[in-house]
Design a protein around this motif. Structure first.
Motif, PDB file in Angstrom:
ATOM      1  N   LEU A  35       0.846  -1.191   0.000  1.00  0.00           N
ATOM      2  CA  LEU A  35       0.000   0.000   0.000  1.00  0.00           C
ATOM      3  C   LEU A  35       0.885   1.246   0.000  1.00  0.00           C
ATOM      4  N   ALA A  36       0.476   2.261  -0.759  1.00  0.00           N
ATOM      5  CA  ALA A  36       1.243   3.507  -0.783  1.00  0.00           C
ATOM      6  C   ALA A  36       1.047   4.280   0.523  1.00  0.00           C
ATOM      7  N   PHE A  37       2.149   4.834   1.047  1.00  0.00           N
ATOM      8  CA  PHE A  37       2.142   5.563   2.319  1.00  0.00           C
ATOM      9  C   PHE A  37       2.873   6.885   2.137  1.00  0.00           C
ATOM     10  N   LEU A  38       2.264   7.969   2.589  1.00  0.00           N
ATOM     11  CA  LEU A  38       2.886   9.295   2.488  1.00  0.00           C
ATOM     12  C   LEU A  38       3.208   9.811   3.885  1.00  0.00           C
ATOM     13  N   PRO A  39       4.490   9.808   4.278  1.00  0.00           N
ATOM     14  CA  PRO A  39       4.830  10.378   5.592  1.00  0.00           C
ATOM     15  C   PRO A  39       4.768  11.906   5.518  1.00  0.00           C
ATOM     16  N   VAL A  40       4.260  12.524   6.580  1.00  0.00           N
ATOM     17  CA  VAL A  40       4.147  13.993   6.577  1.00  0.00           C
ATOM     18  C   VAL A  40       4.904  14.638   7.728  1.00  0.00           C
ATOM     19  N   ILE A  41       5.369  13.844   8.680  1.00  0.00           N
ATOM     20  CA  ILE A  41       5.947  14.438   9.888  1.00  0.00           C
ATOM     21  C   ILE A  41       7.142  15.344   9.580  1.00  0.00           C
ATOM     22  N   ASP A  42       8.014  14.911   8.665  1.00  0.00           N
ATOM     23  CA  ASP A  42       9.196  15.730   8.375  1.00  0.00           C
ATOM     24  C   ASP A  42       8.829  17.025   7.661  1.00  0.00           C
ATOM     25  N   ILE A  43       7.800  16.964   6.809  1.00  0.00           N
ATOM     26  CA  ILE A  43       7.326  18.175   6.126  1.00  0.00           C
ATOM     27  C   ILE A  43       6.865  19.192   7.172  1.00  0.00           C
ATOM     28  N   VAL A  44       6.098  18.721   8.144  1.00  0.00           N
ATOM     29  CA  VAL A  44       5.558  19.625   9.160  1.00  0.00           C
ATOM     30  C   VAL A  44       6.669  20.182  10.043  1.00  0.00           C
TER      31      VAL A  44
END
Lengths: 218, 218
Positions: A156-165
């Protein structure tokens, strides 16, 4: 912008999550979900979206409600997909000093949700958001890595966002000017941009059909 | 803009309805609900909204789900209210040539929903939308009058929208350019303006608290 040779059927997408999916604190009332869906419509895709983010929801809460709330929104005979994004509230400290939901339990909930959802519809997962509190954010970072590994295992595709934030000064300033946990327009626009550029989402928007049977593993 | 002397607590509002509440067809992804909530935030009210419009929903469908879907969104201890808007799909012709839901049944559903909702939270009702098909729209007009009488009897504020829509050339053009039933930005902006000016909504936004006990009858 759509792939030629495809009949681009109207899509219906359910976004399940917490306040970050709801777009809490955004004076434009769009959040990242609204911005990303508006961008998809501007790109020529006929899309209806259901924002099912609820403030305070943990993986437990979403596990309990996602099937019920999907039923009327993704009826048979209509193309559609499911996007999930949770974990920040699991990581928050509960009354006993421990996380509201343990990491093991959050991963088990995520697996139960994702496996059941993938059997019915195409699914994407967005990682948990940090909330600007060091102990919680360390748990969010660990949970994001475990969700990434789970999604990898499930294909499944997963998009991490923690580093962006965490890298965003605009996000930090909006949180401080707001309620201390949620950003405003600039913060949500940042996530909308990352989501809109995400190849897994672009495949939904630019591709042809999201049938009731799940897509091939990417 | 807020009344002085009030502590304006954050509000959580659930909007239940059909595609017209969802904002289907709006390229900005706001619909009238998003526009009205953005305007409320710009006016200084801290507001979280849940858009619970579902395409195709009749009064039967909303009757079946509104309590379940309200539970996690308006938790105890948080100020909040409920806005309902349905009837267009009840009025649509079903397979047997009759309305999908009879007018008597739609009014009975509305009364059951509104009475139960008013016992828990402040409630507003917006009238059903016409869909540009003469037989259906005549039924919508009749249903709107019956809902108005019901709300009057219950002491509930009711905002009819059918005449606003039918008088709008912009709405008609957007429906024709779209899917034949839903407008786009201009049409939804028209309803957002009417809703934002509505004294019953303004009392929520400009007033102090929407407690768990219902407000006095206006």
């Amino acid at each position: 912008m759509l792939q030629s040779g495809h009949e681009a059927l109207p899509l219906r997408i359910c976004f399940f999550g917490d306040s970050m999916v709801n777009g809490t604190g955004d004076d434009t009332a769009l959040g990242w979900v609204g911005r990303a869906c508006a961008a998809a419509r501007r790109a020529g895709r006929d899309l209806t979206f259901y924002n099912l983010g609820i403030r305070g929801d943990t993986s437990e809460d979403i596990h309990a409600r996602w099937e019920y709330e999907t039923k009327g929104r993704l009826p048979p005979g209509h193309d559609g997909g499911l996007v999930f994004c949770f974990g920040a509230n699991d990581a928050c400290t509960g009354e006993d000093g421990a996380p509201r939901v343990s990491a093991d339990r959050a991963v088990a909930n995520a697996e139960a949700i994702l496996v059941a959802a993938m059997a019915r519809r195409p699914v994407l997962m967005v990682g948990p958001f940090p909330i600007g509190e060091p102990i919680t954010d360390a748990r969010v970072a660990a949970l994001s890595r475990r969700f990434a590994a789970l999604c990898d295992r499930l294909g499944l595709a997963f998009l991490p966002v923690i580093d962006i934030v965490l890298a965003s000064e605009a996000w930090r300033k909006e949180v401080a000017a707001g309620d201390g946990a949620h950003p405003n327009e600039q913060g949500y626009a940042l996530i909308a941009d990352a989501f809109t550029r995400w190849p897994a989402w672009r495949a939904w928007i630019e591709g042809g059909s999201l049938s009731e049977k799940p897509l091939e593993r990417a």
